[in-house]
Motif scaffolding. Structure first.
Motif, PDB file in Angstrom:
ATOM      1  N   GLU A 125      -5.782  50.817 -17.291  1.00  0.00           N
ATOM      2  CA  GLU A 125      -5.208  49.986 -18.344  1.00  0.00           C
ATOM      3  C   GLU A 125      -4.665  48.641 -17.866  1.00  0.00           C
ATOM      4  O   GLU A 125      -4.796  47.616 -18.413  1.00  0.00           O
ATOM      5  CB  GLU A 125      -4.114  50.783 -19.340  1.00  0.00           C
ATOM      6  N   GLU A 126      -3.881  48.731 -16.498  1.00  0.00           N
ATOM      7  CA  GLU A 126      -3.331  47.392 -16.068  1.00  0.00           C
ATOM      8  C   GLU A 126      -4.354  46.638 -15.700  1.00  0.00           C
ATOM      9  O   GLU A 126      -4.416  45.358 -15.615  1.00  0.00           O
ATOM     10  CB  GLU A 126      -2.350  47.880 -14.890  1.00  0.00           C
ATOM     11  N   ALA A 127      -5.565  46.974 -14.991  1.00  0.00           N
ATOM     12  CA  ALA A 127      -6.518  46.313 -14.677  1.00  0.00           C
ATOM     13  C   ALA A 127      -7.233  45.519 -15.932  1.00  0.00           C
ATOM     14  O   ALA A 127      -7.808  44.565 -15.548  1.00  0.00           O
ATOM     15  CB  ALA A 127      -7.604  47.210 -13.882  1.00  0.00           C
ATOM     16  N   LYS A 128      -7.559  46.201 -16.860  1.00  0.00           N
ATOM     17  CA  LYS A 128      -7.869  45.697 -18.033  1.00  0.00           C
ATOM     18  C   LYS A 128      -7.262  44.628 -18.407  1.00  0.00           C
ATOM     19  O   LYS A 128      -7.734  43.236 -18.760  1.00  0.00           O
ATOM     20  CB  LYS A 128      -8.029  46.693 -19.247  1.00  0.00           C
ATOM     21  N   SER A 129      -5.920  44.551 -18.391  1.00  0.00           N
ATOM     22  CA  SER A 129      -5.190  43.268 -18.668  1.00  0.00           C
ATOM     23  C   SER A 129      -5.184  42.180 -17.641  1.00  0.00           C
ATOM     24  O   SER A 129      -5.103  41.356 -18.117  1.00  0.00           O
ATOM     25  CB  SER A 129      -3.696  43.787 -18.813  1.00  0.00           C
ATOM     26  N   PHE A 130      -5.407  42.749 -16.443  1.00  0.00           N
ATOM     27  CA  PHE A 130      -5.519  41.479 -15.441  1.00  0.00           C
ATOM     28  C   PHE A 130      -6.776  40.772 -15.729  1.00  0.00           C
ATOM     29  O   PHE A 130      -6.738  39.783 -15.608  1.00  0.00           O
ATOM     30  CB  PHE A 130      -5.502  42.238 -14.163  1.00  0.00           C
ATOM     31  N   HIS A 131      -8.032  41.506 -15.901  1.00  0.00           N
ATOM     32  CA  HIS A 131      -9.514  40.886 -16.119  1.00  0.00           C
ATOM     33  C   HIS A 131      -9.235  40.097 -17.581  1.00  0.00           C
ATOM     34  O   HIS A 131      -9.839  38.842 -17.598  1.00  0.00           O
ATOM     35  CB  HIS A 131     -10.174  41.955 -16.150  1.00  0.00           C
ATOM     36  N   ASN A 132      -8.579  40.543 -18.406  1.00  0.00           N
ATOM     37  CA  ASN A 132      -8.333  40.071 -19.781  1.00  0.00           C
ATOM     38  C   ASN A 132      -7.852  38.541 -19.438  1.00  0.00           C
ATOM     39  O   ASN A 132      -7.744  37.629 -20.300  1.00  0.00           O
ATOM     40  CB  ASN A 132      -7.662  40.681 -20.914  1.00  0.00           C
ATOM     41  N   SER A 133      -6.745  38.290 -18.487  1.00  0.00           N
ATOM     42  CA  SER A 133      -6.012  37.087 -18.150  1.00  0.00           C
ATOM     43  C   SER A 133      -6.562  36.078 -17.820  1.00  0.00           C
ATOM     44  O   SER A 133      -6.320  34.961 -18.000  1.00  0.00           O
ATOM     45  CB  SER A 133      -4.770  37.375 -17.324  1.00  0.00           C
ATOM     46  N   ILE A 134      -8.038  36.350 -17.359  1.00  0.00           N
ATOM     47  CA  ILE A 134      -8.763  35.193 -16.792  1.00  0.00           C
ATOM     48  C   ILE A 134     -10.143  35.128 -17.786  1.00  0.00           C
ATOM     49  O   ILE A 134     -10.955  34.462 -17.400  1.00  0.00           O
ATOM     50  CB  ILE A 134      -9.171  35.204 -15.464  1.00  0.00           C
ATOM     51  N   SER A 135      -9.998  35.692 -18.798  1.00  0.00           N
ATOM     52  CA  SER A 135     -11.236  35.864 -19.949  1.00  0.00           C
ATOM     53  C   SER A 135     -10.898  34.967 -20.856  1.00  0.00           C
ATOM     54  O   SER A 135      -9.995  33.807 -20.753  1.00  0.00           O
ATOM     55  CB  SER A 135     -11.560  36.903 -20.479  1.00  0.00           C
ATOM     56  N   PHE A 367     -11.804  49.624  -8.094  1.00  0.00           N
ATOM     57  CA  PHE A 367     -12.272  51.126  -7.883  1.00  0.00           C
ATOM     58  C   PHE A 367     -13.072  51.575  -8.757  1.00  0.00           C
ATOM     59  O   PHE A 367     -13.135  51.143  -9.753  1.00  0.00           O
ATOM     60  CB  PHE A 367     -10.949  52.057  -7.686  1.00  0.00           C
ATOM     61  N   GLN A 368     -13.668  52.791  -8.469  1.00  0.00           N
ATOM     62  CA  GLN A 368     -14.807  53.194  -9.549  1.00  0.00           C
ATOM     63  C   GLN A 368     -14.222  53.633 -10.767  1.00  0.00           C
ATOM     64  O   GLN A 368     -15.008  53.736 -11.798  1.00  0.00           O
ATOM     65  CB  GLN A 368     -15.487  54.522  -8.601  1.00  0.00           C
ATOM     66  N   ASP A 369     -12.805  53.911 -10.867  1.00  0.00           N
ATOM     67  CA  ASP A 369     -12.471  54.517 -11.944  1.00  0.00           C
ATOM     68  C   ASP A 369     -11.973  53.578 -12.980  1.00  0.00           C
ATOM     69  O   ASP A 369     -11.506  53.895 -13.892  1.00  0.00           O
ATOM     70  CB  ASP A 369     -11.354  55.626 -11.609  1.00  0.00           C
ATOM     71  N   GLY A 370     -12.059  52.114 -12.375  1.00  0.00           N
ATOM     72  CA  GLY A 370     -11.523  51.052 -13.357  1.00  0.00           C
ATOM     73  C   GLY A 370     -10.359  50.382 -13.008  1.00  0.00           C
ATOM     74  O   GLY A 370      -9.889  49.528 -13.300  1.00  0.00           O
TER      75      GLY A 370
END
Length: 504
Positions: A125-135, A367-370
């Protein structure tokens, strides 16, 4: 089961040998020497059997017993302690444990041991937020945050965001989110709590330097578009362009904006990097190349071994107009790269306040799990070889904003009314005076003169006239203060003065 079969076969052989020995003893052979030799032989065989049996049982218990020996770490002995801790907890903890939770916790522990606020392990979930921050956009309050010494600090609110409208400022400490303390959390853990769906409410408890007590700030989350370049023409052919962060398309958007401003007659440019928390290194290099002459240094990146990679300008960055850059304590990372590059390699003047001071470079590995890990890989140096980490960049001309620009936040849900006394009343009185409604006093006591000033504000803004500071009146008071700060932007005024001198 091969071990078991081997043991059975040896037991059978022993029984046969024992029977043979019994028969030989009954024969009462008269050859004493032969008898002794035979006994010695069987004694040796018995020892051999005991040793073999012990080895077999040991092998069986190691392979199939309750206590397993971990063989995964035989090639990496430094992990033996980690494997032992994992097996001990997994097998003996008083409650059942989730394997994924333990593994994620181990990784998170390694990351936290680095004591680096810019290195994080992120859950899915945190990784999704991180990627969204530069989208292109995300949903939340719109503020860049950072972990520092166990506390979560605001680096900068995004222009036009709910965070900016609520009055959040750089270096505000977020004490809690919806009552949950952020003490000891990483920035990515804090982001997960702060972000949420558009239209939902989140309450931040903020501690600001100079304020006696924390202040609760309710904010309605919204969609935060990542529009990073804002431009406008001012008087005397001077244009102002603000870059709010360095995202995927920032350099392309800046080129488009500058071309449009030049068509409008731009003769000088104020590049505003205030409250810009940074972003992508590549974008910072691309934009720096627009203003730094070809071949001149933009920055240097130093790895863990001290090896330095230089990044000179690849473009003919010789604009046909003078340039001044604005920075403040909210200018960090990529914005500091740009500020240092134009200052040291192009002789551009910096105006404002000392910048934030972030001189490291991060990368992210998925990582593979996202989930992923964001970690520091190097430190960056200015063209002259200076490391500005935790030091910041000193402007050529230091200019502060008016004192009222640093006023604290007022909780719009708290009622400030006649005869009340508090630091928030004092803040409101200073705001009222700054926007032209003199309350007569600024000591924090809500008297009749303060009430009259509030009623005058409400009348002018078509609000219900009750003399109480709460809700819409609070929001309007803080909004008008922001507008007053923009009108009396002493830093921008100084930058314009310098440009006019250069243009003569």
């Amino acid at each position: 089961m091969k071990v078991v079969n081997a043991l059975d076969e040896q037991k059978s052989e022993l029984e046969q040998q024992g029977e043979q020995e019994h028969q030989e003893q009954n024969q009462l052979t008269e050859n004493k020497t032969g008898f002794v030799k035979m006994k010695k032989f069987h004694f040796i065989m018995m020892l051999f059997f005991i040793v073999f049996l012990s080895a077999g049982i040991t092998a069986f218990s190691l392979s199939f017993g309750d206590e397993k020996v971990v063989t995964v770490g035989t090639e990496r002995s430094e992990f033996n302690k980690l494997y032992m801790a994992y097996d001990t907890l997994k097998g003996q903890y008083f409650e059942g444990l989730d394997q994924t939770t333990l593994i994620n916790g181990a990784i998170d522990g390694m990351v936290k041991a680095l004591d680096d606020p810019y290195t994080d392990y992120m859950s899915v979930e945190e990784a999704k937020s991180f990627h969204n921050s530069i989208s292109s956009s995300f949903e939340g309050i719109g503020a860049e945050i950072q972990e520092k010494e166990g506390q979560i600090l605001i680096v900068s609110p995004i222009k036009g965001s709910p965070a900016e409208k609520a009055g959040l400022k750089p270096n505000d400490i977020i004490v809690s989110v919806d009552g949950k303390s952020l003490q000891g959390m990483t920035s990515t853990e804090a982001v997960t709590l702060i972000r949420g769906e558009k239209g939902t409410k989140v309450e931040l408890t903020i501690q600001r330097a100079g304020s006696d007590a924390p202040i609760k700030v309710p904010i309605i989350r919204d969609e935060i578009p990542i529009e990073t370049v804002y431009g406008e023409m001012m008087e005397d052919g001077i244009a102002k362009v603000q870059i709010t962060s360095f995202s995927t398309n920032t350099s392309a958007d800046l080129v488009e904006m500058l071309n449009d401003l030049q068509k409008q007659g731009m003769k000088g440019l104020v590049l505003d990097l205030r409250q810009n928390p940074g972003g992508l290194l590549e974008e910072a290099i691309n934009i720096s190349s627009m203003f730094v002459p070809k071949g001149k240094m933009i920055l240097k990146v130093e790895d863990r071994n001290g090896k330095i990679k230089e990044h000179p300008s690849q473009n003919d960055g010789n604009p046909n107009f003078p340039l001044v850059v604005l920075i403040d304590k909210g200018s960090a990372s990529a914005s500091e790269i740009l500020a240092a590059a134009v200052k040291e390699s192009a002789g551009v003047s910096l105006v404002g306040e000392k910048s934030f001071g972030k001189g490291t470079v991060q990368t992210a590995k998925d990582f593979q799990d996202g989930s992923n890990i964001k970690f520091t890989t190097a430190k960056w140096l200015t063209p002259n070889g200076n490391w500005i980490h935790k030091k910041g960049i000193q402007p050529d001309v230091e200019v502060t904003l008016p004192e009222y620009a640093s006023l604290s936040i007022i909780n719009p849900e708290k009622e400030l009314t006649l005869s009340s006394s508090s630091t928030e009343v004092q803040t409101a009185q200073k705001m009222l005076k700054a926007i032209g409604y003199d309350p007569g006093r600024e000591d924090g006591f809500f008297d009749e003169a303060t009430q009259e000033a509030v009623m005058a504000l409400q009348t002018a803004q078509n609000l219900p006239v009750d003399g109480i500071i709460k809700g819409e009146t609070t929001y309007k008071l803080m909004e008008l203060l922001r507008e007053q700060i923009q009108k009396n932007d002493t830093q921008l005024q100084k930058a314009v003065e310098l440009l006019i001198e250069q243009m003569k």
